[in-house]
Scaffold this active site. Structure first.
Site, PDB file in Angstrom:
ATOM      1  N   HIS A 119       0.846  -1.185   0.000  1.00 42.06           N
ATOM      2  CA  HIS A 119       0.000   0.000   0.000  1.00 42.06           C
ATOM      3  C   HIS A 119       0.883   1.237   0.000  1.00 42.06           C
ATOM      4  O   HIS A 119       1.702   1.436   0.899  1.00 42.06           O
ATOM      5  CB  HIS A 119      -0.909   0.006   1.226  1.00 42.06           C
ATOM      6  CG  HIS A 119      -1.773   1.232   1.329  1.00 42.06           C
ATOM      7  ND1 HIS A 119      -2.722   1.562   0.390  1.00 42.06           N
ATOM      8  CD2 HIS A 119      -1.814   2.219   2.260  1.00 42.06           C
ATOM      9  CE1 HIS A 119      -3.317   2.682   0.734  1.00 42.06           C
ATOM     10  NE2 HIS A 119      -2.785   3.101   1.867  1.00 42.06           N
TER      11      HIS A 119
ATOM     12  N   GLY B 103       2.225   5.518   4.272  1.00 40.34           N
ATOM     13  CA  GLY B 103       1.583   6.267   5.348  1.00 40.34           C
ATOM     14  C   GLY B 103       0.147   5.837   5.506  1.00 40.34           C
ATOM     15  O   GLY B 103      -0.406   5.095   4.678  1.00 40.34           O
TER      16      GLY B 103
ATOM     17  N   LYS C 185      -0.737  11.022   0.569  1.00 36.78           N
ATOM     18  CA  LYS C 185       0.248  10.391  -0.333  1.00 36.78           C
ATOM     19  C   LYS C 185      -0.050  10.741  -1.789  1.00 36.78           C
ATOM     20  O   LYS C 185       0.851  11.135  -2.539  1.00 36.78           O
ATOM     21  CB  LYS C 185       0.225   8.879  -0.137  1.00 36.78           C
ATOM     22  CG  LYS C 185       0.579   8.413   1.265  1.00 36.78           C
ATOM     23  CD  LYS C 185       0.646   6.923   1.360  1.00 36.78           C
ATOM     24  CE  LYS C 185      -0.694   6.261   1.118  1.00 36.78           C
ATOM     25  NZ  LYS C 185      -1.690   6.590   2.144  1.00 36.78           N
TER      26      LYS C 185
ATOM     27  N   ASP D 269      -1.765   3.893  -4.847  1.00 32.98           N
ATOM     28  CA  ASP D 269      -2.575   3.066  -3.947  1.00 32.98           C
ATOM     29  C   ASP D 269      -2.004   1.659  -3.764  1.00 32.98           C
ATOM     30  O   ASP D 269      -1.686   1.253  -2.659  1.00 32.98           O
ATOM     31  CB  ASP D 269      -4.027   2.996  -4.414  1.00 32.98           C
ATOM     32  CG  ASP D 269      -4.914   2.354  -3.360  1.00 32.98           C
ATOM     33  OD1 ASP D 269      -4.822   2.781  -2.189  1.00 32.98           O
ATOM     34  OD2 ASP D 269      -5.676   1.437  -3.694  1.00 32.98           O
TER      35      ASP D 269
ATOM     36  N   GLU E 227      -5.827   8.688  -7.598  1.00 35.83           N
ATOM     37  CA  GLU E 227      -7.081   9.022  -6.897  1.00 35.83           C
ATOM     38  C   GLU E 227      -6.849  10.213  -5.966  1.00 35.83           C
ATOM     39  O   GLU E 227      -5.997  10.162  -5.079  1.00 35.83           O
ATOM     40  CB  GLU E 227      -7.587   7.829  -6.089  1.00 35.83           C
ATOM     41  CG  GLU E 227      -8.871   8.139  -5.333  1.00 35.83           C
ATOM     42  CD  GLU E 227      -9.260   7.054  -4.352  1.00 35.83           C
ATOM     43  OE1 GLU E 227     -10.214   7.266  -3.577  1.00 35.83           O
ATOM     44  OE2 GLU E 227      -8.590   5.994  -4.339  1.00 35.83           O
TER      45      GLU E 227
ATOM     46  N   ARG F  36      16.618  14.276  13.272  1.00 33.34           N
ATOM     47  CA  ARG F  36      16.953  15.670  12.956  1.00 33.34           C
ATOM     48  C   ARG F  36      18.341  15.812  12.360  1.00 33.34           C
ATOM     49  O   ARG F  36      18.644  16.839  11.742  1.00 33.34           O
ATOM     50  CB  ARG F  36      16.842  16.530  14.216  1.00 33.34           C
ATOM     51  CG  ARG F  36      15.446  16.552  14.825  1.00 33.34           C
ATOM     52  CD  ARG F  36      15.352  17.529  15.970  1.00 33.34           C
ATOM     53  NE  ARG F  36      15.569  18.901  15.528  1.00 33.34           N
ATOM     54  CZ  ARG F  36      15.551  19.953  16.346  1.00 33.34           C
ATOM     55  NH1 ARG F  36      15.324  19.772  17.629  1.00 33.34           N
ATOM     56  NH2 ARG F  36      15.764  21.153  15.863  1.00 33.34           N
TER      57      ARG F  36
END
Length: 346
Positions: A140, A155, A161, A179, A204, A245
């Site tokens: 996915h 995510g 996304k 997707d 989409e 970071r």
């Protein structure tokens, strides 16, 4: 995962000539990417004969067959032409033996040819069959090509996304899959991603629906497949969550036998994810070429610490010298006062 590939597809993709069996190409299927070079079989050794493989004959096999009698060669070819044998391929534009054509016609096995050398056509067919027959896994996410680098964006559903991929396409990058991404292992270090046929070139966008990227942005905005070089995971920003970071916290995701680097990017209002992903792609490429900004920062920091340490040592030395001088001056003053003090008579 595709269970088999038709000989017709192999002929098209490997650009093979058909000597015999044009009408049987769609009926014959290949279930393994291994290619057989039937050298021992020509000598009559059939204790182990991989009949399910493509049988490839090159200069060595054809030259050896010319020294065999007609009856012996015909008997060997009939043994090689098994019902499960997909096809025979002759390399280097060599003419197939008549005995092979006779035996192949009895079993309706196509006989194919190529102008390429045996090594080249072997490599071409093996690469094509490995790609088609490799085990596939559906992931996915959204797969995009950013500066020639395949990036898989993952995510939670609704995190953005597809919208990020649309922004990347508008900025000149290319979409591979939205997707659902089908991935397969090409070799020990390479993972390739592609789109399912039903979702190819489609994106989409919530509130708009499904859009055709190739129709809206042109053929240059899409790719059929790419190597998955980096995974970028989009995560909702929270104060409690800890994010890298300094750039030294890269993780890896194990897919099949390949470890793919993974970067987690926090999603927060006002952040331009497309630009961040572009920067991540360029930074990843720079690291692959031997430049690491984190190492540069560490080196600069260590140099600064060394410089400051020398300054501190110099200052401490000067301070100690001043204190020593002050002590000496105080000692001389005390001595002078003692000498100048009035003497009392006994």
């Amino acid at each position: 995962m595709t269970d088999s590939v038709s000989v017709a597809d192999l002929v098209t993709n490997a650009r093979l000539d058909v000597y015999y069996g044009q009408e049987y190409l769609d009926q014959r299927h290949i279930s393994t990417s291994d290619i057989s070079r039937p050298g021992l079989e020509l000598t009559g050794f059939f204790n182990y004969y991989p009949a399910k493989r493509i049988q490839l004959l090159g200069i060595t096999e054809i030259s050896y067959s010319k020294g065999m009698t007609h009856e012996t060669l015909l008997d060997v070819m009939k043994k090689m032409c098994q019902p499960q044998t997909p096809a025979f391929v002759i390399s280097t534009q060599l003419d197939p033996p008549d005995e092979l054509l006779e035996a192949a016609k009895e079993q309706h096995i196509p006989v194919l040819g190529s102008k390429l050398t045996t090594s080249r056509i072997l490599s071409n067919m093996t690469n094509y069959l490995e790609d088609k027959l490799a085990e596939r896994k559906s992931l996915h996410g959204v797969l995009v090509d950013v500066y020639g680098l395949g990036i898989l964006i993952t995510g939670d559903s609704g995190i953005g996304k597809s919208e990020t991929a649309l922004e990347l396409v508008k900025r000149g990058h290319r979409l591979i899959a939205d997707d659902r991404v089908e991935v397969y292992q090409q070799d020990e270090q390479t993972l390739v991603g592609t789109a399912p046929a039903i979702l190819r070139h489609l994106l989409e966008i919530r509130g708009i629906g499904i859009i055709d990227v190739m129709t809206l942005f042109g053929a240059g905005a899409v790719r059929s497949q790419t190597q998955v070089a980096l995974i970028i995971h989009l995560a909702n920003y929270t104060k409690e969550a800890k994010f890298d970071r300094l750039g030294n916290g890269t993780q890896h995701v194990h897919i099949f036998d390949v470890d793919v680097p993974k970067i987690t990017i926090p999603v927060k209002t006002g952040r331009n994810l497309a630009i961040i992903i572009e920067a991540a792609a360029m930074n990843f490429r720079a690291q692959s070429m031997g430049y690491d900004a984190t190492e540069t920062f560490d080196r600069n920091l260590n140099n600064l610490i060394k410089v400051n340490s020398k300054v501190d040592a110099t200052q401490k030395k000067e301070q100690a010298s001043v204190e020593e001088k002050n002590k000496n001056l105080i000692g001389e003053d005390d001595k002078g006062k003692k000498n100048n003090a009035p003497k009392t008579s006994k």
